[in-house]
Design an enzyme around this catalytic site. Structure first.
Site, PDB file in Angstrom:
ATOM      1  N   SER A  82       0.857  -1.186   0.000  1.00 48.86           N
ATOM      2  CA  SER A  82       0.000   0.000   0.000  1.00 48.86           C
ATOM      3  C   SER A  82       0.886   1.226   0.000  1.00 48.86           C
ATOM      4  O   SER A  82       1.601   1.493   0.976  1.00 48.86           O
ATOM      5  CB  SER A  82      -0.885   0.031   1.244  1.00 48.86           C
ATOM      6  OG  SER A  82      -1.354   1.355   1.433  1.00 48.86           O
TER       7      SER A  82
ATOM      8  N   HIS B  79      -0.989  -1.265  -4.537  1.00 48.77           N
ATOM      9  CA  HIS B  79      -2.280  -0.928  -3.908  1.00 48.77           C
ATOM     10  C   HIS B  79      -2.327   0.580  -3.677  1.00 48.77           C
ATOM     11  O   HIS B  79      -1.495   1.143  -2.960  1.00 48.77           O
ATOM     12  CB  HIS B  79      -2.437  -1.683  -2.589  1.00 48.77           C
ATOM     13  CG  HIS B  79      -3.752  -1.458  -1.916  1.00 48.77           C
ATOM     14  ND1 HIS B  79      -4.910  -2.111  -2.288  1.00 48.77           N
ATOM     15  CD2 HIS B  79      -4.105  -0.624  -0.910  1.00 48.77           C
ATOM     16  CE1 HIS B  79      -5.916  -1.711  -1.531  1.00 48.77           C
ATOM     17  NE2 HIS B  79      -5.465  -0.797  -0.683  1.00 48.77           N
TER      18      HIS B  79
ATOM     19  N   ASP C 241      -4.394   3.806  -2.409  1.00 48.27           N
ATOM     20  CA  ASP C 241      -5.474   4.216  -1.512  1.00 48.27           C
ATOM     21  C   ASP C 241      -5.909   5.643  -1.813  1.00 48.27           C
ATOM     22  O   ASP C 241      -5.132   6.583  -1.654  1.00 48.27           O
ATOM     23  CB  ASP C 241      -5.003   4.122  -0.054  1.00 48.27           C
ATOM     24  CG  ASP C 241      -4.889   2.684   0.411  1.00 48.27           C
ATOM     25  OD1 ASP C 241      -5.873   1.955   0.298  1.00 48.27           O
ATOM     26  OD2 ASP C 241      -3.792   2.295   0.867  1.00 48.27           O
TER      27      ASP C 241
ATOM     28  N   MET D 205      -8.448   8.613  -0.794  1.00 43.76           N
ATOM     29  CA  MET D 205      -9.266   9.057   0.343  1.00 43.76           C
ATOM     30  C   MET D 205      -9.730  10.484   0.133  1.00 43.76           C
ATOM     31  O   MET D 205      -8.953  11.328  -0.333  1.00 43.76           O
ATOM     32  CB  MET D 205      -8.440   8.990   1.620  1.00 43.76           C
ATOM     33  CG  MET D 205      -7.868   7.619   1.896  1.00 43.76           C
ATOM     34  SD  MET D 205      -6.829   7.677   3.350  1.00 43.76           S
ATOM     35  CE  MET D 205      -6.484   5.925   3.542  1.00 43.76           C
TER      36      MET D 205
ATOM     37  N   HIS E 109      -8.062   1.407  -4.583  1.00 42.49           N
ATOM     38  CA  HIS E 109      -9.031   1.271  -3.493  1.00 42.49           C
ATOM     39  C   HIS E 109      -9.646   2.644  -3.236  1.00 42.49           C
ATOM     40  O   HIS E 109      -9.004   3.515  -2.641  1.00 42.49           O
ATOM     41  CB  HIS E 109      -8.268   0.742  -2.266  1.00 42.49           C
ATOM     42  CG  HIS E 109      -9.091   0.587  -1.030  1.00 42.49           C
ATOM     43  ND1 HIS E 109      -8.520   0.362   0.210  1.00 42.49           N
ATOM     44  CD2 HIS E 109     -10.431   0.597  -0.831  1.00 42.49           C
ATOM     45  CE1 HIS E 109      -9.482   0.262   1.116  1.00 42.49           C
ATOM     46  NE2 HIS E 109     -10.646   0.413   0.508  1.00 42.49           N
TER      47      HIS E 109
ATOM     48  N   MET F 177     -11.799   5.047  -1.427  1.00 42.11           N
ATOM     49  CA  MET F 177     -12.506   5.332  -0.163  1.00 42.11           C
ATOM     50  C   MET F 177     -13.109   6.721  -0.303  1.00 42.11           C
ATOM     51  O   MET F 177     -12.703   7.675   0.384  1.00 42.11           O
ATOM     52  CB  MET F 177     -11.505   5.250   1.008  1.00 42.11           C
ATOM     53  CG  MET F 177     -11.063   3.816   1.278  1.00 42.11           C
ATOM     54  SD  MET F 177      -9.564   3.718   2.264  1.00 42.11           S
ATOM     55  CE  MET F 177      -8.346   3.846   0.959  1.00 42.11           C
TER      56      MET F 177
ATOM     57  N   MET G 118     -11.822  -5.112   4.768  1.00 42.47           N
ATOM     58  CA  MET G 118     -11.040  -4.187   5.593  1.00 42.47           C
ATOM     59  C   MET G 118     -10.899  -4.766   6.998  1.00 42.47           C
ATOM     60  O   MET G 118     -11.901  -5.126   7.623  1.00 42.47           O
ATOM     61  CB  MET G 118     -11.732  -2.819   5.697  1.00 42.47           C
ATOM     62  CG  MET G 118     -11.729  -1.979   4.433  1.00 42.47           C
ATOM     63  SD  MET G 118     -10.110  -1.656   3.737  1.00 42.47           S
ATOM     64  CE  MET G 118      -9.254  -0.852   5.101  1.00 42.47           C
TER      65      MET G 118
ATOM     66  N   ASP H 176      -7.012  -5.997   3.851  1.00 44.49           N
ATOM     67  CA  ASP H 176      -6.344  -4.695   3.919  1.00 44.49           C
ATOM     68  C   ASP H 176      -6.496  -4.113   5.318  1.00 44.49           C
ATOM     69  O   ASP H 176      -7.607  -3.881   5.782  1.00 44.49           O
ATOM     70  CB  ASP H 176      -6.990  -3.761   2.881  1.00 44.49           C
ATOM     71  CG  ASP H 176      -6.319  -2.404   2.779  1.00 44.49           C
ATOM     72  OD1 ASP H 176      -5.265  -2.194   3.397  1.00 44.49           O
ATOM     73  OD2 ASP H 176      -6.877  -1.539   2.055  1.00 44.49           O
TER      74      ASP H 176
END
Ligand code: DX5
Ligand code: ZN
Length: 226
Positions: free
Chosen positions: A9, A34, A36, A38, A67, A69, A138, A174
């Site tokens: 990540s 990966h 992330d 956000m 991913h 979010m 998660m 994750d």
């Protein structure tokens, strides 16, 4: 069993040298990047957007596992697809139309993933099992790296692995993944292991041994350690 993949990540990477750090961690044995994303709304933190992702896409040919979010998510799916994502994962909790989001991802030619927060039951997957290519469990509350693994995720992984049966769906975990719990996680049925702090700790000279420790623990649990 689907192949084991270790997914660093890059939330834990050095953002001042992001391209170099992504290149280093993948050269050290990472299988999948990966990413992330956000928004400071769905989760209480902000990372970066599709333009930054697009620029790091240039440093490696590895699969990009994005991913999201963010909420709403649908207006941003196309930007991440065009920015070079291979897998795009949305949260089941991020909006009322999960099926529509998954359809939108596949319509762009990308693999569709759905992620569940720790408190979300696996039953939300029941009517989308034929619309997903990846399920992300998660095991921390999303928003930050470096949190402690929530153990109830193991039971959830086992139940989802049962639901998957022989469908071609990868099961990803994750949050708080380390070499110490990777064996239990792999035994519960996850085959994509995301790790941020456990991979990036100690800096570039430690990346290869950090990744190898996680991989060996998971391979041993799968009976694949040679
Ligand atoms: C958390 C992110 C994770 C996080 C994992 O919201 O989705 O990918 O970076 O970090 P560690 O492995 O440190 O828990
Ligand atoms: Zn993540």
């Amino acid at each position: 069993m689907r192949p084991l993949q270790i997914c660093p990540s890059i939330l834990s990477a050095d953002f001042a040298a992001l391209g170099e750090d992504v290149r280093a961690v993948m050269a050290a044995g990472g299988d999948i990047v990966h990413v992330d994303i956000m928004d400071g709304h769905f989760v209480p933190n902000i990372s970066f957007g599709p333009d930054v992702m697009k620029s790091i896409r240039k440093v490696t040919d590895k699969v990009f596992d994005v991913h999201l979010m963010i909420s709403p998510v649908d207006p941003y799916i196309e930007a991440f697809a065009r920015g070079g994502a291979d897998v795009i994962t949305v949260h089941a909790e991020a909006g009322p139309h999960l099926h529509r989001s998954l359809q939108a991802i596949r319509a762009l030619g990308k693999r569709a993933g759905v992620s569940l927060n720790p408190a979300t039951p696996e039953s939300v997957l029941e009517y989308v099992m034929d619309d997903v290519d990846l399920i992300l469990v998660m095991t921390v509350n999303p928003g930050f790296g470096g949190q402690k693994f929530i153990p109830s995720g193991l039971e959830k992984l086992r139940r989802i692995r049962q639901m998957i049966g022989d469908r071609p769906i990868d099961l990803e975990v994750d949050g708080g993944v380390t070499a110490d719990n990777a064996g239990a996680i792999a035994a519960a049925g996850a085959n994509w292991l995301v790790a941020g702090s456990a991979v990036f700790k100690g800096g570039p000279s430690a990346y290869a041994s950090n990744i190898e420790a996680i991989r060996r623990a998971a391979l041993a649990a799968r009976g694949e350690l040679v």
